[in-house]
Design an enzyme around this catalytic site. Structure first.
Site, PDB file in Angstrom:
ATOM      1  N   ASP A 180       0.778  -1.231   0.000  1.00 47.28           N
ATOM      2  CA  ASP A 180       0.000   0.000   0.000  1.00 47.28           C
ATOM      3  C   ASP A 180       0.814   1.287   0.000  1.00 47.28           C
ATOM      4  OD1 ASP A 180      -2.785  -0.840  -0.023  1.00 47.28           O
ATOM      5  OD2 ASP A 180      -2.339  -1.783   1.900  1.00 47.28           O
ATOM      6  N   ARG A 229     -16.451  -1.077  -2.996  1.00 49.21           N
ATOM      7  CA  ARG A 229     -15.234  -0.271  -2.994  1.00 49.21           C
ATOM      8  C   ARG A 229     -14.172  -0.877  -3.907  1.00 49.21           C
ATOM      9  NH1 ARG A 229     -14.579   0.315   2.097  1.00 49.21           N
ATOM     10  NH2 ARG A 229     -12.693  -0.866   2.576  1.00 49.21           N
ATOM     11  N   TRP A 244     -12.137   1.117  -6.790  1.00 50.31           N
ATOM     12  CA  TRP A 244     -10.691   1.102  -7.034  1.00 50.31           C
ATOM     13  C   TRP A 244     -10.395   0.748  -8.488  1.00 50.31           C
ATOM     14  CZ3 TRP A 244      -9.284   3.770  -3.292  1.00 50.31           C
ATOM     15  CH2 TRP A 244      -9.368   3.432  -1.937  1.00 50.31           C
ATOM     16  N   SER A 302     -15.088  -3.170   6.664  1.00 48.46           N
ATOM     17  CA  SER A 302     -15.169  -4.583   6.308  1.00 48.46           C
ATOM     18  C   SER A 302     -16.278  -5.267   7.089  1.00 48.46           C
ATOM     19  CB  SER A 302     -13.846  -5.299   6.570  1.00 48.46           C
ATOM     20  OG  SER A 302     -13.955  -6.672   6.254  1.00 48.46           O
ATOM     21  N   ASP A 340      -7.440  -3.489  -4.963  1.00 44.34           N
ATOM     22  CA  ASP A 340      -6.958  -2.207  -4.457  1.00 44.34           C
ATOM     23  C   ASP A 340      -5.553  -1.883  -4.963  1.00 44.34           C
ATOM     24  OD1 ASP A 340      -8.551  -3.913  -2.788  1.00 44.34           O
ATOM     25  OD2 ASP A 340      -8.426  -2.501  -1.143  1.00 44.34           O
TER      26      ASP A 340
END
Length: 427
Positions: free
Chosen positions: A113, A250, A254, A381, A178
């Protein structure tokens, strides 16, 4: 709570239908002013804290995280977004302070990330200050991210492993949707350093993700698990969605954002086609509510989508909205609209609807409330039973980015005057 939210949805629908768009810039300025007040409250609230704001708990108190979580870059990124709107010495100092606290992450290699962690913070810092030190930090971060790429799989490894929700298998090379968002850091690194290795990693990952992580209708799988020895796909599962065969909202956001950005950086029409397909799935889905704020999964409540055996501690799969998915998608759709020619309006209008919904009292908090976050009604989540119907720091970041992009488009300005567009850094 769900009954109250339903009534609020009716209210926001009335709000949208009654609004006369006489001056969109006035609307944007008003909400950027509110955002400025809110982030100043947040700066004060974080004055003596070591961590980075992420959400609130059930008591309404702020929850922070350390720099090694995936979200710390969003708070300094939001400070830079507000500073870009209203330059202020004190705000700039806060943005610099919170950004530079993340500098050690440029050597971080434990998960994928770094794009979120470094590009949302240092990327905005470099864009707005031109400090060459920030550029060097970003290039080093790209080197660190690239260590997670393996030519056998053709992808950047997301997590170090992933246990199936069915509880029977542990995968050693998971790649989540993601991960597309981190490629922007790699494209940037090639542009400023001339090192095309970052570009090659980015497009190889983009190509393999496009090949393996989407269905024919351009809906996305959350997690694709590769065999690290052969590169073959071993499984397609979910970690935060309803079911392995469902579409986590989501995650789809992304994907839209990711391939729109990849098209910007490469000029490759395949990526534009993919981004439009992914966007069309989102904005035309029969389960997308009228206010354009999606439920946390597009297949919630439908037959044929079964949660994993061990995934739901309380079996809570309610119809919760995820405003973070809308904020990400709104920002992405505004950019996508600039690449779609005469058909751009079909992406810009839903984006504007999302922005206006997010700015309504249903989703937008007043300064000093909501733990000093901007946006309400997000979901982290459901399978992990965490961060359900709460603010999330990344929803704020992409809402601010969407407002900025909308203002630039109203003024007839380009969102991204500089991009790679293949050429010397191409394949």
């Amino acid at each position: 709570m769900k009954k109250v939210l339903f009534v609020c949805m009716l209210s926001v629908a009335s709000f949208l239908s009654a609004f006369a768009p006489a001056d969109e810039e006035v609307f944007i300025n008003r909400h950027m002013d509110l955002a400025r007040a809110q982030v100043e409250y947040m700066v004060q609230a974080m004055k003596d804290k070591e961590g980075f704001p992420r959400t609130i708990n059930t008591s309404g108190n702020m929850v922070t995280t350390n720099m090694y979580d995936w979200t710390p870059g969003f708070f300094p990124g939001s400070l830079w977004q507000v500073y870009a709107y209203a330059p202020d010495t004190a705000l700039k100092a806060s943005a610099i302070r919170w950004t530079e606290r993340l500098e050690p992450l440029k050597f971080f290699t434990e998960h994928h990330d770094l794009g979120f962690m470094m590009y949302c913070s240092f990327g905005n810092a470099y864009r707005l200050t031109g400090n060459p030190k920030y550029k060097d930090d970003l290039v080093q971060a790209a080197r660190s991210l690239s260590t997670r790429f393996d030519p056998k799989t053709g992808c950047i490894k997301s997590w170090n492993n992933f246990r199936s929700w069915h509880g029977t298998k542990v995968y050693q090379y998971p790649v989540i949707i993601d991960n597309l968002m981190n490629l922007e850091l790699l494209f940037f690194a090639t542009r400023v350093s001339g090192d095309s290795s970052f570009y090659k990693v980015a497009i190889t990952h983009a190509d393999n993700t496009l090949k393996n992580q989407f269905r024919k209708d351009y809906s996305s799988y959350h997690v694709v698990c590769y065999n690290p020895e052969t590169g073959a796909v071993e499984g397609r599962e979910t970690a935060q969605g309803l079911a392995d065969n469902s579409t986590w909202a989501r995650g789809q956001a992304w994907a839209i954002y990711g391939y729109t950005m990849i098209y910007r950086e490469t000029g490759d029409a395949r990526y534009l086609k993919a981004a439009r397909g992914m966007a069309d799935f989102f904005i035309h889905h029969k389960n997308l509510p009228a206010d354009k704020i999606p439920y946390w999964d597009f297949n919630i409540g439908q037959e044929g989508y079964t949660p994993g055996v061990n995934s739901y501690a309380r079996k809570d799969t309610g119809h919760y909205r995820d405003a973070s998915a809308a904020a990400i998608t709104a920002s992405a759709l505004l950019e996508l609209s600039t690449y779609a020619g005469k058909e751009g309006k079909q992406y810009r209008q839903p984006a504007i609807q999302m922005i206006r919904s997010l700015a309504s009292p249903v989703y937008r908090s007043e300064p000093g409330t909501n733990g000093n976050f901007l946006i309400k009604h997000c979901v982290g989540s459901i399978p992990h039973q965490t961060e359900i119907d709460v603010p999330l720091v990344y929803a704020d970041y992409y809402f601010l980015e969407a407002l900025h992009r909308y203002k630039l488009l109203l003024k007839g300005e380009k969102l991204f005057p500089v991009a790679l567009k293949g050429g010397v850094h191409g394949r």
